[in-house]
Scaffold this motif. Structure first.
Motif, PDB file in Angstrom:
ATOM      1  N   TRP A  23       0.827  -1.204   0.000  1.00 38.01           N
ATOM      2  CA  TRP A  23       0.000   0.000   0.000  1.00 38.01           C
ATOM      3  C   TRP A  23       0.866   1.261   0.000  1.00 38.01           C
ATOM      4  O   TRP A  23       0.567   2.214  -0.719  1.00 38.01           O
ATOM      5  CB  TRP A  23      -0.943  -0.018   1.199  1.00 38.01           C
ATOM      6  CG  TRP A  23      -1.917   1.118   1.201  1.00 38.01           C
ATOM      7  CD1 TRP A  23      -1.887   2.219   2.017  1.00 38.01           C
ATOM      8  CD2 TRP A  23      -3.048   1.294   0.362  1.00 38.01           C
ATOM      9  NE1 TRP A  23      -2.931   3.053   1.731  1.00 38.01           N
ATOM     10  CE2 TRP A  23      -3.665   2.502   0.716  1.00 38.01           C
ATOM     11  CE3 TRP A  23      -3.605   0.530  -0.665  1.00 38.01           C
ATOM     12  CZ2 TRP A  23      -4.807   2.968   0.092  1.00 38.01           C
ATOM     13  CZ3 TRP A  23      -4.752   1.005  -1.283  1.00 38.01           C
ATOM     14  CH2 TRP A  23      -5.333   2.202  -0.911  1.00 38.01           C
ATOM     15  N   ARG A  27       0.576   1.564  -3.773  1.00 36.14           N
ATOM     16  CA  ARG A  27      -0.848   1.921  -3.635  1.00 36.14           C
ATOM     17  C   ARG A  27      -1.755   0.805  -4.172  1.00 36.14           C
ATOM     18  O   ARG A  27      -2.794   1.037  -4.786  1.00 36.14           O
ATOM     19  CB  ARG A  27      -1.142   3.195  -4.387  1.00 36.14           C
ATOM     20  CG  ARG A  27      -1.600   4.429  -3.707  1.00 36.14           C
ATOM     21  CD  ARG A  27      -1.752   4.356  -2.279  1.00 36.14           C
ATOM     22  NE  ARG A  27      -2.342   5.575  -1.743  1.00 36.14           N
ATOM     23  CZ  ARG A  27      -2.246   5.896  -0.483  1.00 36.14           C
ATOM     24  NH1 ARG A  27      -1.600   5.112   0.349  1.00 36.14           N
ATOM     25  NH2 ARG A  27      -2.794   6.962  -0.037  1.00 36.14           N
ATOM     26  N   LEU A  28      -1.340  -0.445  -3.932  1.00 36.75           N
ATOM     27  CA  LEU A  28      -2.117  -1.605  -4.355  1.00 36.75           C
ATOM     28  C   LEU A  28      -2.651  -2.326  -3.111  1.00 36.75           C
ATOM     29  O   LEU A  28      -1.887  -2.694  -2.233  1.00 36.75           O
ATOM     30  CB  LEU A  28      -1.253  -2.583  -5.156  1.00 36.75           C
ATOM     31  CG  LEU A  28      -0.787  -2.122  -6.520  1.00 36.75           C
ATOM     32  CD1 LEU A  28       0.208  -3.109  -7.095  1.00 36.75           C
ATOM     33  CD2 LEU A  28      -1.971  -1.957  -7.448  1.00 36.75           C
ATOM     34  N   ILE A  30      -3.351  -5.338  -2.419  1.00 43.01           N
ATOM     35  CA  ILE A  30      -3.276  -6.782  -2.661  1.00 43.01           C
ATOM     36  C   ILE A  30      -2.251  -7.461  -1.752  1.00 43.01           C
ATOM     37  O   ILE A  30      -1.961  -8.633  -1.920  1.00 43.01           O
ATOM     38  CB  ILE A  30      -2.922  -7.078  -4.130  1.00 43.01           C
ATOM     39  CG1 ILE A  30      -1.576  -6.457  -4.491  1.00 43.01           C
ATOM     40  CG2 ILE A  30      -4.012  -6.614  -5.065  1.00 43.01           C
ATOM     41  CD1 ILE A  30      -1.005  -6.918  -5.795  1.00 43.01           C
ATOM     42  N   ASP A  75      -7.851  -6.797   2.478  1.00 46.09           N
ATOM     43  CA  ASP A  75      -7.543  -5.930   1.348  1.00 46.09           C
ATOM     44  C   ASP A  75      -8.751  -5.106   0.915  1.00 46.09           C
ATOM     45  O   ASP A  75      -8.612  -3.944   0.537  1.00 46.09           O
ATOM     46  CB  ASP A  75      -7.028  -6.764   0.174  1.00 46.09           C
ATOM     47  CG  ASP A  75      -5.615  -7.268   0.399  1.00 46.09           C
ATOM     48  OD1 ASP A  75      -4.891  -6.668   1.213  1.00 46.09           O
ATOM     49  OD2 ASP A  75      -5.236  -8.276  -0.235  1.00 46.09           O
TER      50      ASP A  75
END
Length: 151
Positions: A23, A27-28, A30, A75
């Protein structure tokens, strides 16, 4: 006995660390799912090599816990809220509450009733009688009958 308490707490540490990395760097949302998928692959390799490869213990009795749906939950909470605080509170709460019911479908097969020698048992009881674990009094009696003793 400690499976429903220790496993989700320890797995949450890996998921939170990976989620933080993915993150903040990319900025994912997952991170939790990715690390839990990698953990699942490693657990299956461990279960197959150690339990089946070394001791020929039935592989359907040593399955790893279902953690992927909890990683999805963590998530999704981070993706929707974008906040670490909300993810820690709601995601952590959902993580703990989801662990036991998510593993029910895997364990349900062992609640099937069966009759052995006129006694009504579940398959879990029957498996417990046939595969005696090392900490049970039956195992200790078997060991102390011979020359080998446990500590």
């Amino acid at each position: 006995r400690m499976w429903p308490t220790v496993t989700p707490i320890v797995a949450m540490c890996f998921a939170a660390a990976a989620q933080s990395f993915f993150w903040t760097r990319f900025r994912l949302p997952i991170g939790a799912t990715t690390v839990l998928l990698a953990l699942l692959i490693g657990e299956w390799i461990n279960r197959y090599d150690n339990f089946w490869g070394w001791t020929f213990f039935p592989i359907n009795l040593v399955f790893p816990s279902a953690l992927i749906p909890m990683g999805f939950w963590l998530d999704i909470v981070l993706m929707i809220s974008g906040s670490w605080l909300v993810t820690a509170l709601l995601g952590g709460l959902g993580w703990g509450l989801l662990f036991y019911p998510i593993n029910w479908p895997v364990l349900a097969q062992y609640h099937q009733a069966t009759e052995i020698d006129g006694v009504l048992l579940t398959l879990a009881d029957l498996i417990g009688f046939n595969y005696v674990r090392t900490g049970t009094p039956e195992y200790i009696r078997m060991i102390e009958r011979g020359t080998l003793r446990t500590f």
